[in-house]
Scaffold this motif. Sequence first.
Motif, mmCIF file in Angstrom:
data_model
loop_
_atom_site.group_PDB
_atom_site.id
_atom_site.type_symbol
_atom_site.label_atom_id
_atom_site.label_comp_id
_atom_site.label_asym_id
_atom_site.label_seq_id
_atom_site.Cartn_x
_atom_site.Cartn_y
_atom_site.Cartn_z
ATOM 1 N N TRP A 101 -8.133 35.117 34.878
ATOM 2 C CA TRP A 101 -7.872 35.200 33.439
ATOM 3 C C TRP A 101 -6.898 34.117 33.001
ATOM 4 O O TRP A 101 -7.036 33.530 31.933
ATOM 5 C CB TRP A 101 -7.318 36.579 33.076
ATOM 6 C CG TRP A 101 -8.286 37.696 33.287
ATOM 7 C CD1 TRP A 101 -9.650 37.636 33.163
ATOM 8 C CD2 TRP A 101 -7.989 39.038 33.673
ATOM 9 N NE1 TRP A 101 -10.204 38.856 33.446
ATOM 10 C CE2 TRP A 101 -9.221 39.739 33.762
ATOM 11 C CE3 TRP A 101 -6.804 39.722 33.955
ATOM 12 C CZ2 TRP A 101 -9.290 41.083 34.113
ATOM 13 C CZ3 TRP A 101 -6.868 41.060 34.308
ATOM 14 C CH2 TRP A 101 -8.100 41.732 34.384
ATOM 15 N N GLY A 102 -5.900 33.842 33.834
ATOM 16 C CA GLY A 102 -4.922 32.821 33.503
ATOM 17 C C GLY A 102 -5.528 31.430 33.411
ATOM 18 O O GLY A 102 -5.040 30.567 32.668
ATOM 19 N N ARG A 103 -6.607 31.213 34.168
ATOM 20 C CA ARG A 103 -7.299 29.917 34.110
ATOM 21 C C ARG A 103 -8.258 29.844 32.932
ATOM 22 O O ARG A 103 -8.836 28.799 32.664
ATOM 23 C CB ARG A 103 -8.074 29.671 35.420
ATOM 24 C CG ARG A 103 -7.184 29.473 36.643
ATOM 25 C CD ARG A 103 -7.986 28.969 37.829
ATOM 26 N NE ARG A 103 -9.032 29.899 38.218
ATOM 27 C CZ ARG A 103 -8.882 30.856 39.119
ATOM 28 N NH1 ARG A 103 -7.693 31.036 39.716
ATOM 29 N NH2 ARG A 103 -9.868 31.668 39.447
ATOM 30 N N ILE A 173 -5.708 47.030 31.297
ATOM 31 C CA ILE A 173 -6.408 45.871 31.841
ATOM 32 C C ILE A 173 -6.718 44.851 30.748
ATOM 33 O O ILE A 173 -6.584 43.639 30.951
ATOM 34 C CB ILE A 173 -7.689 46.315 32.585
ATOM 35 C CG1 ILE A 173 -7.303 47.087 33.855
ATOM 36 C CG2 ILE A 173 -8.569 45.127 32.932
ATOM 37 C CD1 ILE A 173 -8.459 47.753 34.561
ATOM 38 N N ASN A 174 -7.119 45.325 29.565
ATOM 39 C CA ASN A 174 -7.369 44.396 28.463
ATOM 40 C C ASN A 174 -6.088 43.660 28.074
ATOM 41 O O ASN A 174 -6.089 42.452 27.832
ATOM 42 C CB ASN A 174 -7.933 45.148 27.250
ATOM 43 C CG ASN A 174 -9.382 45.563 27.444
ATOM 44 O OD1 ASN A 174 -10.090 44.998 28.275
ATOM 45 N ND2 ASN A 174 -9.824 46.545 26.692
ATOM 46 N N GLY A 175 -4.974 44.394 28.017
ATOM 47 C CA GLY A 175 -3.704 43.764 27.697
ATOM 48 C C GLY A 175 -3.263 42.799 28.783
ATOM 49 O O GLY A 175 -2.694 41.728 28.496
ATOM 50 N N LEU A 176 -3.532 43.154 30.026
ATOM 51 C CA LEU A 176 -3.166 42.287 31.148
ATOM 52 C C LEU A 176 -3.916 40.962 31.073
ATOM 53 O O LEU A 176 -3.361 39.895 31.368
ATOM 54 C CB LEU A 176 -3.483 43.004 32.463
ATOM 55 C CG LEU A 176 -2.977 42.341 33.748
ATOM 56 C CD1 LEU A 176 -1.454 42.410 33.814
ATOM 57 C CD2 LEU A 176 -3.594 43.023 34.966
ATOM 58 N N ILE A 181 -3.046 34.837 29.925
ATOM 59 C CA ILE A 181 -3.160 33.564 29.213
ATOM 60 C C ILE A 181 -1.765 33.024 28.872
ATOM 61 O O ILE A 181 -1.497 31.828 28.975
ATOM 62 C CB ILE A 181 -3.986 33.737 27.930
ATOM 63 C CG1 ILE A 181 -5.406 34.206 28.263
ATOM 64 C CG2 ILE A 181 -4.030 32.434 27.130
ATOM 65 C CD1 ILE A 181 -6.230 33.227 29.050
ATOM 66 N N HIS A 182 -0.864 33.925 28.483
ATOM 67 C CA HIS A 182 0.477 33.527 28.064
ATOM 68 C C HIS A 182 1.400 33.237 29.250
ATOM 69 O O HIS A 182 2.326 32.426 29.128
ATOM 70 C CB HIS A 182 1.104 34.607 27.178
ATOM 71 C CG HIS A 182 0.294 34.929 25.960
ATOM 72 N ND1 HIS A 182 -0.151 33.963 25.082
ATOM 73 C CD2 HIS A 182 -0.174 36.113 25.480
ATOM 74 C CE1 HIS A 182 -0.835 34.537 24.117
ATOM 75 N NE2 HIS A 182 -0.874 35.837 24.330
#
Length: 209
Positions: A101-103, A173-176, A181-182
């Motif tokens: 998700w971070g990528r 999980i959605n919030g995670l 991203i941040h």
Amino acid sequence: MSPTARPAARPPSEYAQQQRRRILEAARRCCIGNGLEATSMADIATEAGISISLLYRYFANKRAIILAMVQMQLDEDRQGLDKVPVTSDFVGELITAYAAWGRGASDLRHAGLLSEISALGLRDAQVAEVLNRFERESCEDLVQWLQRRADARGVALDPEDAALRAVFMRCFINGLAVHAIHDPDMDTARLRALLTRALALGLGDDARD
């Protein structure tokens, strides 16, 4: 057959299903890369490597594509959950997912795309209906998985408790995914501690079991 009766519609061929998926995956890439509003039908056709006329044979407009993308994500999530063993290390699974998700995840949990589709749902009743169904069915799938997990552990799981845990896990999980991203480089030890605490609430036990 009565004069007014219509023959049942034949299910789409395997080729047609593959074409639809190819288009939807191309649309998802375009929307993630360019933004939902900025993406045109022509952009999607180009990304999919097909003509604009062929694209319109499969989808009448961009809204139809958005609705189908949401359904595709539900199908992918359902298939993915079915493959997760009830003995799975959920903490480890989510640490891996957090990195993806971070990528910039290539699914609807991409923070930008998720935000745009959610905002569209505030203005478009049909999109809102599909998003509501997506969330409802996702929670139902998770409840079933939690029940299978409880059965495997020989633990009684109250249906209402399972429903609450499913909603909590969906929200978390959605919030995670958005948080990734941040803060894509979040310290792994801190992330593991966070996940262990949160999943203990969601799963109802020590998430490391």
